[in-house]
Design an enzyme around this catalytic site. Structure first.
Site, PDB file in Angstrom:
ATOM      1  N   ARG A   1       0.812  -1.224   0.000  1.00 24.79           N
ATOM      2  CA  ARG A   1       0.000   0.000   0.000  1.00 24.79           C
ATOM      3  C   ARG A   1       0.845   1.274   0.000  1.00 24.79           C
ATOM      4  NH1 ARG A   1      -4.200  -0.999   4.756  1.00 24.79           N
ATOM      5  NH2 ARG A   1      -2.716  -2.610   5.381  1.00 24.79           N
TER       6      ARG A   1
ATOM      7  N   GLY B   1       4.589 -15.597   6.995  1.00 24.67           N
ATOM      8  CA  GLY B   1       4.015 -15.211   8.274  1.00 24.67           C
ATOM      9  C   GLY B   1       5.050 -14.821   9.308  1.00 24.67           C
TER      10      GLY B   1
ATOM     11  N   ASN C   1      -3.162  -5.675  20.033  1.00 25.64           N
ATOM     12  CA  ASN C   1      -1.802  -6.195  20.050  1.00 25.64           C
ATOM     13  C   ASN C   1      -0.905  -5.229  19.292  1.00 25.64           C
ATOM     14  OD1 ASN C   1       0.573  -7.698  19.717  1.00 25.64           O
ATOM     15  ND2 ASN C   1      -0.310  -8.902  18.042  1.00 25.64           N
TER      16      ASN C   1
END
Length: 508
Positions: A19, A84, A176
């Site tokens: 982005r 991840g 978080n």
């Protein structure tokens, strides 16, 4: 007193940051003197970690090059496929099999994180002997962020990503921050048990907490005092918002130490800049890189300083400086340009529309206006007249000019290097000096003036200039014949070998 835990820092910096729409990796985008990654590494410095691992992926070569320059002790670890956060930490620990004690994991795009917040997280984790501790924050809008889900007793139950959260979990505002402390041994055990059974098909580091809770291991939550510290950056709009927040934090800190910022909203100061007490920074000013502003100096308005030192009591007004030094009590501007290695001594002056490069301007020396000074040494109390050019480049090489102490260089002069104007020497206005001028001598190269009488009345008949000339020549009341007066003065000057008239040599 117990021995301190050994510590390893792992920074996650492998993401592409789609982005951002940039060829530059997201973590390398600049923010007030450091990259996003640089700010995160700085926040971890007080931990005195035995090693710092930076997981790189997208734009790995660019990130490695940045680390080599900005954080040479950090070890880059390649995550060839971004599978991840859990996968990234596992790769980092595989590259450091000797790591023990506490492993601190930081996201590389959280630039407002304070060192004291990281230190507080680690202190809480180690004092509780927890298996894992997460940094959390209460935010006004948790959209897009992982939620901290607690049990009925307030203990951490799990961390749920936005895409996997239920409607009830989406209403939770405790998020978080993506910053963790782990026990190294327990972390290694659990990383091998991570699953890709989720919406993204990735190994989530947050699942470590769920597995530890299920195993009955102690886990903790450390709440950040200011949620703004935990803000990440996904696009350039968010980057601009972080820049404003950091600007305000930096400006407030300087004002509380005794620096006057006359318009904080238009003042941008890099985190690497230093200012002394009673310095004044006026509006529309940018202080960047390793710039230093001394006590009582006034900088601005409309000034940009990059890696420039401004001495105590100096003034810099509406000017641009890169890699320059401005001495105590010196004056710069308005509209001056100081280029690298421009060094202005105490109480010197570089004025309006003056450019200085790789030159020394001596104590009390003046270059008031409309001049270029390149590759030069100007002695103490010398005066350089308007429109003086230090001609330093022959098309192949640069050459140096020396102007001696208290020398006086007239307006519209070219000093053609290599050349030296001696101490106390004068140079007549309009000269092109290519030979040394001895101390105390006058250097002059201009041609004798020639006046063509009645040229205007003959060649520009009917103009306002011709009419004015005719009135003057006819002796109109209150008008003096400039032609006859000019001839007399010119003749006097020629009789002493071209010596300049008063006010003809230089301006100040």
């Amino acid at each position: 007193m117990s021995e301190p835990y050994p510590r390893t820092v792992v920074v996650l910096a492998a993401g592409e940051g789609k982005r951002m729409k940039s060829a530059l990796p997201k973590v390398l985008h600049p923010l007030l003197g450091r990259t996003l990654l640089g700010h995160v590494l700085n926040a971890a410095q007080p931990l005195s970690a035995e090693r710092t691992m930076v997981v790189v992926g997208h734009g790995a070569d660019q990130v490695r090059a940045h680390l080599a320059e900005a954080a040479p002790d950090a070890v880059p670890v390649l995550q060839a496929e971004q599978l991840g956060t859990g996968h990234a930490v596992r790769i980092a620990l595989e590259a450091a099999p000797e790591a023990s004690g506490t492993v601190v994991v930081l996201n590389g795009d959280v630039p407002l994180l304070r060192p004291e917040t990281v230190a507080g997280l680690v202190a809480a984790h180690e004092s509780e002997r927890a298996a894992a501790t997460v940094l959390a924050a209460e935010v006004p809008d948790p959209t897009g962020l992982g939620r901290i889900v607690r049990d009925a007793d307030g203990r951490l139950e799990q961390i749920v990503e936005q895409r996997d959260a239920t409607a009830a979990q989406l209403a939770v505002r405790e998020i978080n921050a993506g910053i963790y402390a782990f026990d190294a041994g327990r972390l290694r055990d659990v990383l091998g048990k991570l699953s890709t059974d989720n919406d993204q098909g990735e190994e989530y580091l947050t699942d470590v907490f769920r597995l530890l809770v299920s195993a009955g291991e102690p886990v903790g939550v450390h709440l950040a005092v200011d949620h703004a510290e935990t803000l990440g950056c996904n696009d350039r709009v968010e980057l601009a918002a972080l820049r404003r927040l950091l600007r305000d934090r930096v400006n407030e800190r300087w004002m509380r130490t005794g620096v006057s910022l006359l318009d904080p909203e238009t003042t941008w100061i890099d985190v690497t800049v230093a200012l002394d007490r009673d310095a004044v920074v006026d509006q529309n000013t940018q202080l960047r890189g390793g710039s230093v502003v001394g006590a009582g100096a006034v900088v601005g308005p409309d000034v940009t300083l990059i890696d420039t030192v401004v001495g105590p009591g100096a003034t810099v007004l509406r000017s641009h400086a890169v890699g320059a030094e401005v001495g105590a009590g010196a004056s710069v501007g308005p509209y001056a340009y100081l280029r690298p290695a421009a060094r202005l001594a105490e109480k010197s002056k570089v004025g309006t529309f003056v450019e200085v490069k790789n030159s020394e301007v001596g104590p009390g020396a003046k270059v008031p206006h409309l001049s270029y000074v390149g590759d030069a040494t100007i002695g103490a109390r010398a005066n350089i007249g308007a429109a003086t050019i230090f001609v330093n480049y022959d098309g192949v090489n640069k050459h140096r000019t020396v102007v001696g102490e208290a020398a006086f260089v007239g307006c519209d002069t070219s000093l053609i290097a290599p050349v030296e104007v001696g101490a106390g020497a004068y140079v007549a206005a309009g000269s092109a000096i290519s030979k040394d001028v001895p101390p105390g001598a006058l250097g002059v190269t201009r041609a004798p003036q020639r006046n063509v009488e009645d040229w205007v009345t003959r060649r520009r008949s009917g103009t306002t200039s011709a009419a004015a000339a005719e009135r003057a020549l006819q002796g109109a009341p209150g008008v003096t014949s400039a032609a006859s007066e000019g001839e007399a003065i010119h003749g006097a000057a020629e009789s002493v070998g071209g010596a300049p008239r008063a006010g003809d040599t230089a301006t100040e």
